[in-house]
Design a protein around this motif. Structure first.
Motif, PDB file in Angstrom:
ATOM      1  N   ALA A 183     -55.971  10.028  47.312  1.00 24.41           N
ATOM      2  CA  ALA A 183     -55.603   8.962  48.258  1.00 24.41           C
ATOM      3  C   ALA A 183     -54.530   9.397  49.261  1.00 24.41           C
ATOM      4  O   ALA A 183     -54.539   8.941  50.408  1.00 24.41           O
ATOM      5  CB  ALA A 183     -55.134   7.737  47.498  1.00 24.41           C
ATOM      6  N   ASP A 184     -53.632  10.258  48.884  1.00 22.77           N
ATOM      7  CA  ASP A 184     -52.511  10.634  49.750  1.00 22.77           C
ATOM      8  C   ASP A 184     -52.821  11.818  50.673  1.00 22.77           C
ATOM      9  O   ASP A 184     -51.959  12.233  51.441  1.00 22.77           O
ATOM     10  CB  ASP A 184     -51.280  10.964  48.913  1.00 22.77           C
ATOM     11  CG  ASP A 184     -50.745   9.742  48.180  1.00 22.77           C
ATOM     12  OD1 ASP A 184     -50.937   8.622  48.689  1.00 22.77           O
ATOM     13  OD2 ASP A 184     -50.158   9.912  47.101  1.00 22.77           O
ATOM     14  N   VAL A 185     -54.025  12.357  50.611  1.00 26.45           N
ATOM     15  CA  VAL A 185     -54.384  13.485  51.465  1.00 26.45           C
ATOM     16  C   VAL A 185     -54.762  12.950  52.846  1.00 26.45           C
ATOM     17  O   VAL A 185     -55.720  12.189  52.984  1.00 26.45           O
ATOM     18  CB  VAL A 185     -55.562  14.282  50.871  1.00 26.45           C
ATOM     19  CG1 VAL A 185     -55.966  15.411  51.804  1.00 26.45           C
ATOM     20  CG2 VAL A 185     -55.203  14.811  49.492  1.00 26.45           C
ATOM     21  N   PRO A 186     -54.014  13.333  53.882  1.00 24.88           N
ATOM     22  CA  PRO A 186     -54.331  12.835  55.230  1.00 24.88           C
ATOM     23  C   PRO A 186     -55.561  13.523  55.820  1.00 24.88           C
ATOM     24  O   PRO A 186     -55.823  14.696  55.545  1.00 24.88           O
ATOM     25  CB  PRO A 186     -53.083  13.186  56.044  1.00 24.88           C
ATOM     26  CG  PRO A 186     -52.471  14.335  55.326  1.00 24.88           C
ATOM     27  CD  PRO A 186     -52.824  14.176  53.870  1.00 24.88           C
ATOM     28  N   ASP A 187     -56.305  12.792  56.612  1.00 27.41           N
ATOM     29  CA  ASP A 187     -57.487  13.333  57.284  1.00 27.41           C
ATOM     30  C   ASP A 187     -57.177  13.440  58.769  1.00 27.41           C
ATOM     31  O   ASP A 187     -57.118  12.444  59.478  1.00 27.41           O
ATOM     32  CB  ASP A 187     -58.685  12.414  57.048  1.00 27.41           C
ATOM     33  CG  ASP A 187     -59.980  13.004  57.555  1.00 27.41           C
ATOM     34  OD1 ASP A 187     -59.944  14.078  58.192  1.00 27.41           O
ATOM     35  OD2 ASP A 187     -61.031  12.388  57.313  1.00 27.41           O
ATOM     36  N   PHE A 188     -56.957  14.659  59.252  1.00 26.88           N
ATOM     37  CA  PHE A 188     -56.563  14.893  60.637  1.00 26.88           C
ATOM     38  C   PHE A 188     -57.750  15.121  61.570  1.00 26.88           C
ATOM     39  O   PHE A 188     -57.567  15.382  62.746  1.00 26.88           O
ATOM     40  CB  PHE A 188     -55.621  16.097  60.716  1.00 26.88           C
ATOM     41  CG  PHE A 188     -54.321  15.871  59.995  1.00 26.88           C
ATOM     42  CD1 PHE A 188     -53.372  15.028  60.525  1.00 26.88           C
ATOM     43  CD2 PHE A 188     -54.068  16.484  58.780  1.00 26.88           C
ATOM     44  CE1 PHE A 188     -52.167  14.811  59.872  1.00 26.88           C
ATOM     45  CE2 PHE A 188     -52.874  16.276  58.116  1.00 26.88           C
ATOM     46  CZ  PHE A 188     -51.923  15.437  58.666  1.00 26.88           C
ATOM     47  N   ARG A 189     -58.972  15.002  61.061  1.00 26.45           N
ATOM     48  CA  ARG A 189     -60.146  15.250  61.891  1.00 26.45           C
ATOM     49  C   ARG A 189     -60.351  14.113  62.890  1.00 26.45           C
ATOM     50  O   ARG A 189     -59.954  12.987  62.663  1.00 26.45           O
ATOM     51  CB  ARG A 189     -61.392  15.372  61.008  1.00 26.45           C
ATOM     52  CG  ARG A 189     -61.297  16.525  60.025  1.00 26.45           C
ATOM     53  CD  ARG A 189     -62.470  16.545  59.090  1.00 26.45           C
ATOM     54  NE  ARG A 189     -62.495  15.316  58.296  1.00 26.45           N
ATOM     55  CZ  ARG A 189     -63.579  14.837  57.691  1.00 26.45           C
ATOM     56  NH1 ARG A 189     -64.719  15.465  57.778  1.00 26.45           N
ATOM     57  NH2 ARG A 189     -63.521  13.719  56.982  1.00 26.45           N
ATOM     58  N   LEU A 190     -60.992  14.426  64.005  1.00 22.07           N
ATOM     59  CA  LEU A 190     -61.336  13.415  64.998  1.00 22.07           C
ATOM     60  C   LEU A 190     -62.460  12.551  64.445  1.00 22.07           C
ATOM     61  O   LEU A 190     -63.425  13.054  63.874  1.00 22.07           O
ATOM     62  CB  LEU A 190     -61.803  14.070  66.297  1.00 22.07           C
ATOM     63  CG  LEU A 190     -60.791  14.965  67.010  1.00 22.07           C
ATOM     64  CD1 LEU A 190     -61.463  15.670  68.184  1.00 22.07           C
ATOM     65  CD2 LEU A 190     -59.611  14.148  67.485  1.00 22.07           C
TER      66      LEU A 190
END
Length: 59
Positions: A8-15
């Protein structure tokens, strides 16, 4: 184990417009492939393709 809670805490930086797969699915497939001996991205992708039927049962 609930994979959603675990990652849950892993950020998704993809567009958003470029996303073809859920980040959770990518992380779980990568984790399982590495546990099974995958050493690089090509082997992880091969694992995902070979185990697609199995992975679809819970992803």
């Amino acid at each position: 184990m609930d994979w959603t809670t675990f990652f849950a805490d892993v950020p998704d930086f993809r567009l958003n417009r470029r996303k073809r797969h859920l980040l959770l699915d990518i992380l779980v497939i990568t984790l399982l492939a590495v546990i099974c001996g995958a050493d690089d991205c090509e082997e992880i992708a091969l694992y995902g393709r070979q185990k697609e039927t199995f992975l679809r049962t819970f992803l």
